[in-house]
Design an enzyme around this catalytic site. Structure first.
Site, mmCIF file in Angstrom:
data_model
loop_
_atom_site.group_PDB
_atom_site.id
_atom_site.type_symbol
_atom_site.label_atom_id
_atom_site.label_comp_id
_atom_site.label_asym_id
_atom_site.label_seq_id
_atom_site.Cartn_x
_atom_site.Cartn_y
_atom_site.Cartn_z
ATOM 1 N N ARG A 230 0.863 -1.200 0.000
ATOM 2 C CA ARG A 230 0.000 0.000 0.000
ATOM 3 C C ARG A 230 0.892 1.240 0.000
ATOM 4 N NH1 ARG A 230 -3.664 -0.252 5.128
ATOM 5 N NH2 ARG A 230 -4.862 -1.754 3.938
ATOM 6 N N ARG B 16 -1.249 6.423 9.853
ATOM 7 C CA ARG B 16 -1.359 5.950 8.462
ATOM 8 C C ARG B 16 -1.408 7.122 7.482
ATOM 9 N NH1 ARG B 16 -3.707 0.666 8.446
ATOM 10 N NH2 ARG B 16 -2.940 -0.447 10.258
ATOM 11 N N LYS C 145 -3.272 0.965 15.118
ATOM 12 C CA LYS C 145 -3.253 1.886 13.984
ATOM 13 C C LYS C 145 -3.841 3.240 14.372
ATOM 14 C CE LYS C 145 -5.869 -1.005 11.528
ATOM 15 N NZ LYS C 145 -6.849 -1.621 10.626
ATOM 16 N N LYS D 2 -5.478 6.917 12.564
ATOM 17 C CA LYS D 2 -5.935 7.475 11.288
ATOM 18 C C LYS D 2 -6.335 8.946 11.429
ATOM 19 C CE LYS D 2 -7.476 3.018 9.608
ATOM 20 N NZ LYS D 2 -8.594 2.211 9.091
ATOM 21 N N CYS E 231 -15.402 -3.105 0.246
ATOM 22 C CA CYS E 231 -14.000 -3.387 0.586
ATOM 23 C C CYS E 231 -13.474 -4.526 -0.285
ATOM 24 C CB CYS E 231 -13.894 -3.764 2.063
ATOM 25 S SG CYS E 231 -14.577 -5.393 2.395
ATOM 26 N N CYS F 249 -8.225 -10.940 1.385
ATOM 27 C CA CYS F 249 -8.299 -10.532 2.789
ATOM 28 C C CYS F 249 -8.484 -11.749 3.699
ATOM 29 C CB CYS F 249 -9.448 -9.554 3.000
ATOM 30 S SG CYS F 249 -9.540 -9.088 4.744
ATOM 31 N N CYS G 173 -16.683 -8.241 6.356
ATOM 32 C CA CYS G 173 -16.617 -8.577 7.786
ATOM 33 C C CYS G 173 -16.862 -7.303 8.582
ATOM 34 C CB CYS G 173 -15.268 -9.217 8.137
ATOM 35 S SG CYS G 173 -13.968 -8.042 8.543
ATOM 36 N N CYS H 134 -14.045 -1.810 6.555
ATOM 37 C CA CYS H 134 -13.058 -1.101 5.726
ATOM 38 C C CYS H 134 -13.675 -0.184 4.666
ATOM 39 C CB CYS H 134 -12.114 -2.102 5.078
ATOM 40 S SG CYS H 134 -11.150 -3.028 6.293
HETATM 41 FE FE1 SRM Z 1 -9.064 -2.130 6.616
HETATM 42 C C1 SRM Z 1 -7.667 -4.778 8.125
HETATM 43 C C2 SRM Z 1 -8.310 -3.447 3.642
HETATM 44 C C3 SRM Z 1 -9.777 0.832 5.224
HETATM 45 C C4 SRM Z 1 -10.687 -1.179 9.491
HETATM 46 N N1 SRM Z 1 -8.113 -3.810 6.013
HETATM 47 C C5 SRM Z 1 -7.558 -4.761 6.810
HETATM 48 C C6 SRM Z 1 -6.738 -5.776 6.004
HETATM 49 C C7 SRM Z 1 -5.335 -5.283 5.973
HETATM 50 C C8 SRM Z 1 -6.827 -7.234 6.507
HETATM 51 C C9 SRM Z 1 -5.751 -7.680 7.451
HETATM 52 O O1 SRM Z 1 -5.600 -7.128 8.558
HETATM 53 O O2 SRM Z 1 -5.047 -8.623 7.100
HETATM 54 C C10 SRM Z 1 -7.455 -5.624 4.671
HETATM 55 C C11 SRM Z 1 -6.625 -5.982 3.452
HETATM 56 C C12 SRM Z 1 -7.495 -6.508 2.341
HETATM 57 C C13 SRM Z 1 -6.765 -6.676 1.068
HETATM 58 O O3 SRM Z 1 -6.623 -7.827 0.621
HETATM 59 O O4 SRM Z 1 -6.337 -5.686 0.490
HETATM 60 C C14 SRM Z 1 -7.974 -4.208 4.770
HETATM 61 N N2 SRM Z 1 -8.929 -1.424 4.801
HETATM 62 C C15 SRM Z 1 -8.685 -2.144 3.678
HETATM 63 C C16 SRM Z 1 -8.915 -1.320 2.434
HETATM 64 C C17 SRM Z 1 -7.968 -1.671 1.295
HETATM 65 C C18 SRM Z 1 -10.366 -1.512 1.998
HETATM 66 C C19 SRM Z 1 -10.717 -1.048 0.611
HETATM 67 O O5 SRM Z 1 -11.248 -1.871 -0.128
HETATM 68 O O6 SRM Z 1 -10.494 0.119 0.285
HETATM 69 C C20 SRM Z 1 -8.762 0.096 3.022
HETATM 70 C C21 SRM Z 1 -7.346 0.557 2.992
HETATM 71 C C22 SRM Z 1 -7.205 1.932 3.525
HETATM 72 C C23 SRM Z 1 -5.842 2.523 3.374
HETATM 73 O O7 SRM Z 1 -5.495 2.895 2.267
HETATM 74 O O8 SRM Z 1 -5.144 2.631 4.391
HETATM 75 C C24 SRM Z 1 -9.185 -0.149 4.465
HETATM 76 N N3 SRM Z 1 -9.974 -0.446 7.283
HETATM 77 C C25 SRM Z 1 -10.285 0.618 6.494
HETATM 78 C C26 SRM Z 1 -11.251 1.446 7.155
HETATM 79 C C27 SRM Z 1 -11.890 2.692 6.602
HETATM 80 C C28 SRM Z 1 -11.172 3.928 6.994
HETATM 81 O O9 SRM Z 1 -10.148 3.887 7.653
HETATM 82 O O10 SRM Z 1 -11.653 5.008 6.643
HETATM 83 C C29 SRM Z 1 -11.534 0.846 8.373
HETATM 84 C C30 SRM Z 1 -12.612 1.290 9.401
HETATM 85 C C31 SRM Z 1 -12.237 2.518 10.134
HETATM 86 C C32 SRM Z 1 -11.462 2.189 11.362
HETATM 87 O O11 SRM Z 1 -10.255 2.015 11.256
HETATM 88 O O12 SRM Z 1 -12.075 2.069 12.408
HETATM 89 C C33 SRM Z 1 -10.707 -0.337 8.454
HETATM 90 N N4 SRM Z 1 -9.124 -2.849 8.533
HETATM 91 C C34 SRM Z 1 -9.868 -2.344 9.555
HETATM 92 C C35 SRM Z 1 -9.705 -3.177 10.720
HETATM 93 C C36 SRM Z 1 -10.330 -2.976 12.114
HETATM 94 C C37 SRM Z 1 -9.477 -2.094 12.960
HETATM 95 C C38 SRM Z 1 -9.948 -2.029 14.395
HETATM 96 O O13 SRM Z 1 -10.104 -0.918 14.909
HETATM 97 O O14 SRM Z 1 -10.152 -3.083 15.001
HETATM 98 C C39 SRM Z 1 -8.847 -4.238 10.336
HETATM 99 C C40 SRM Z 1 -8.385 -5.407 11.206
HETATM 100 C C41 SRM Z 1 -7.255 -5.048 12.111
HETATM 101 O O15 SRM Z 1 -6.663 -3.982 12.049
HETATM 102 O O16 SRM Z 1 -6.952 -5.909 12.936
HETATM 103 C C42 SRM Z 1 -8.503 -3.997 8.967
HETATM 104 FE FE1 SF4 Z 2 -11.185 -7.579 4.926
HETATM 105 FE FE2 SF4 Z 2 -13.133 -7.136 6.617
HETATM 106 FE FE3 SF4 Z 2 -11.640 -5.128 5.789
HETATM 107 FE FE4 SF4 Z 2 -13.329 -6.210 4.130
HETATM 108 S S1 SF4 Z 2 -13.879 -5.166 6.028
HETATM 109 S S2 SF4 Z 2 -11.163 -5.743 3.668
HETATM 110 S S3 SF4 Z 2 -13.310 -8.322 4.733
HETATM 111 S S4 SF4 Z 2 -10.935 -6.793 6.999
#
Ligand code: SRM
Ligand code: SF4
Length: 558
Positions: free
Chosen positions: A75, A144, A208, A210, A431, A437, A476, A480
């Site tokens: 990324r 981030r 993390k 943000k 997402c 993922c 899930c 995201c």
């Molecule tokens: Fe996310 C984890 C993809 C925005 C909350 N997210 C992941 C992972 C890395 C899975 C992993 O931990 O192994 C996913 C990778 C999937 C893949 O194959 O690419 C993933 N997140 C994404 C992206 C690519 C979704 C998309 O389709 O656009 C976004 C990348 C953003 C970036 O460029 O940095 C993405 N993730 C978000 C958002 C939205 C936002 O930030 O505005 C959230 C919800 C907001 C928040 O953070 O509360 C989000 N992602 C999570 C979480 C839950 C974090 C938590 O507070 O518990 C995880 C799981 C974790 O961190 O353990 C996670």
């Molecule tokens: Fe993966 Fe869940 Fe984030 Fe979708 S919402 S990219 S399934 S961690």
């Protein structure tokens, strides 16, 4: 944190990682596996990568007693989501040479490449570096990618506000030189003092972090979903300062009632750059010092804020920064949109916003988007800006060049696609989910377009085809694609099953609630058909679907 609480395993990995070096070099050299060592999988995130495997092929490989098909996702760090045309060309080429070829625009304004095999990571990073791009700290327990309202036409002082995002990003970068040593073969530091890190120390943040900057009235960054949100206060076309909001975060865990989505709370206002930077920095130090380091499900800033209380947090912040925050200023968010099509800013530059469904840039028979964008980039006449809804703005186009860019987009069908797509498709987001993922319980970006195709005739039947209801889907509950601030959110619970959330508002200032649990496709279509029917008959003038759902008490609010 009390002494009795056991630190999570990730805490140990961080402090013992020798400045985020771990044993990445040894892991890369191991030719017996496509994976890296387990501890390094946590460390490598701070370098902007995740180890993944192709989940579509797990079963087949297990039957053949083969290892999982490991690969890596990378990324980029793109503050405010900005790329020059030559950087797009480089990204296009790198994607083709080292990854699946698909360039994925994320919900946080940057791009990811998937499917890199281990031996390709280093060449990929080196190629990005040659294009002045990097992936430092785009993942991991650290600040981030910093978001900023995407559309430069939004405000005459967009560039001034955008510059803040850059400064914040720089301020909060880690001091370790590990990235440069490991991936770019820079010399090892002899004097380790040079990388002493007063902000992150050796433990980094508990989780993390943000940050986003919004330019009202458009909440296109979903500012309240961030750990730290800055809302620009503009008077007479001058930037007066920012309202500061803390403790936003969306993720929940099915079956864990201690987890919840939370919108950020505005705690005050600050004007000068120096004061704002100081406040941002110290918000991170408070989270560093007080965040939960034992349970990673409860370690985001939102839980720290709620555990200690907003008044405590604000007082502690004011103590650390040495001044009082001002009273929050009146600002109003009235929309959360990408302005599709051609728009002009006050300086006379043109912008074309392209719909990129779920941020996936690839060529299909019907829509050769990737080829079209390469041709645009090669003209050198448009910058590339990513939106937080996974779309793309071709920007800063001189009036004399508009015709050329339009002709390219038109020739490849991009104009027609953007302009004829339905209002819900334009406002939707999903997402990544399967197959990469590891946390996905259900499909998202591979399925959502089909669900929308099935919802379009239903909306048409109820005369709602022009209604840009905000719908989002995730595989899930991590959220995201920010489904909890959508008017209709679909959150995956199992293969083909989604919780249906209703009641978010259109501008991202109200969380939605679960309306029905674990619906399959036919139940979703049937349920929404019924709800759209009632909405079309009983809505008031200009009443949005989310507001209507609340008025009808389809979901309960206190
Ligand atoms: Fe996310 C984890 C993809 C925005 C909350 N997210 C992941 C992972 C890395 C899975 C992993 O931990 O192994 C996913 C990778 C999937 C893949 O194959 O690419 C993933 N997140 C994404 C992206 C690519 C979704 C998309 O389709 O656009 C976004 C990348 C953003 C970036 O460029 O940095 C993405 N993730 C978000 C958002 C939205 C936002 O930030 O505005 C959230 C919800 C907001 C928040 O953070 O509360 C989000 N992602 C999570 C979480 C839950 C974090 C938590 O507070 O518990 C995880 C799981 C974790 O961190 O353990 C996670
Ligand atoms: Fe993966 Fe869940 Fe984030 Fe979708 S919402 S990219 S399934 S961690």
């Amino acid at each position: 944190m009390s002494k009795q609480e056991k630190l999570s395993i990730i805490e140990k990995i961080k402090t013992e990682s020798k400045g985020l070096r771990g044993s990445i070099i040894e892991s890369l050299q191991d030719e017996l596996t496509g994976a890296i060592r387990e501890e390094d999988q946590a460390v490598i995130k701070f370098h902007g990568m995740y180890q993944q495997d192709d989940r579509d092929r797990r079963e087949e490989r297990a039957e053949k007693k083969l290892d999982r098909l490991y690969s890596f996702m990378i990324r980029l760090r793109l503050t405010g989501g900005f790329l020059k045309p030559e950087q797009w060309v480089a990204t296009h080429d790198i994607a083709g040479e080292h990854s699946t070829g698909v360039i994925k625009i994320t919900s946080r304004q940057t791009v990811q490449l998937h499917g890199l095999i281990k031996s390709h990571i280093k060449p990929t990073i080196q190629a990005f570096n040659a294009a002045k791009l990097n992936s430092i700290a785009t993942c991991g327990d650290i600040n981030r990618n910093v978001l900023c309202s995407s559309h430069p036409g939004e405000s005459p002082i967009h560039e001034q506000i955008f510059a803040y995002a850059d400064k914040i990003s720089e301020l909060l970068l880690p001091k370790t030189r590990a990235y440069y040593e490991i991936w770019l073969d820079e010399e090892k530091l002899i004097d380790k003092k040079e990388e002493e890190d007063p902000l992150y120390q050796d433990r980094y943040l508990p989780r993390k972090f943000k940050i986003a900057i919004a330019i009202p009235p458009n909440n296109d960054v979903d500012v309240y979903a961030n750990d730290l949100g800055l809302i620009a206060v503009i008077e007479d076309n001058k930037l007066i300062g920012f309202n500061i909001a803390i403790g936003g975060g969306l993720a929940t865990t099915h079956g864990n009632p201690e987890t919840y989505a939370r919108l950020a709370t505005v705690i005050g206002f600050s004007d000068s750059e120096e004061k704002i930077m100081s406040a941002i920095y110290e918000i991170l130090t408070i989270q560093r010092d007080y965040g939960n380091r034992s349970d990673r499900k409860l370690s985001r800033l939102k839980y720290t804020v709620d555990k200690l209380g907003v008044p405590w947090f604000k007082a502690e912040l004011e103590r650390r920064i040495g001044f009082k925050l001002g009273k929050e200023r009146d600002v109003k968010m009235t929309q959360r949109v990408d302005h599709f099509g051609w728009k002009k800013n006050m300086a006379g530059k043109w912008f074309y916003t392209i719909l990129v469904e779920n941020g996936r840039i690839l060529d299909t028979v019907d829509l050769p988007l990737k080829t079209a964008l390469l041709e645009v980039a090669k003209t050198g006449k448009a910058n590339f800006r990513f939106t937080c809804s996974q779309n793309l703005i071709l920007s800063d186009i001189a009036a004399d060049d508009k015709k050329l860019i339009h002709e390219i987009l038109d020739r490849f069908g991009i104009i027609n696609y953007t302009e004829t797509s339905s209002a819900i498709r334009k406002n939707s987001m999903a997402c990544v989910a399967l197959p990469t993922c590891p946390l996905a319980l259900a499909e998202a970006q591979r399925y959502f377009p089909d669900l929308i195709t099935k919802l379009e005739p239903i909306l048409l039947k109820h005369g709602l085809e022009e209604d840009g209801i905000v719908m989002r889907m995730t595989g899930c509950p991590n959220g995201c694609a920010r489904p909890y601030v959508a008017e209709i959110g679909f959150v995956g619970t199992a293969t083909g099953k989604y919780n249906l959330h209703l009641g978010g508002d259109r501008q991202g200032e109200r969380l939605n609630k679960i309306y029905r649990e674990s619906l399959d496709e036919s139940q979703i279509l049937h349920t929404l058909d019924k709800l759209f029917h009632i909405y079309s008959k009983e809505k008031m003038v200009d009443e949005t679907f989310g507001d209507f759902a609340v008025r009808k008490e389809w979901v309960e609010y206190d």
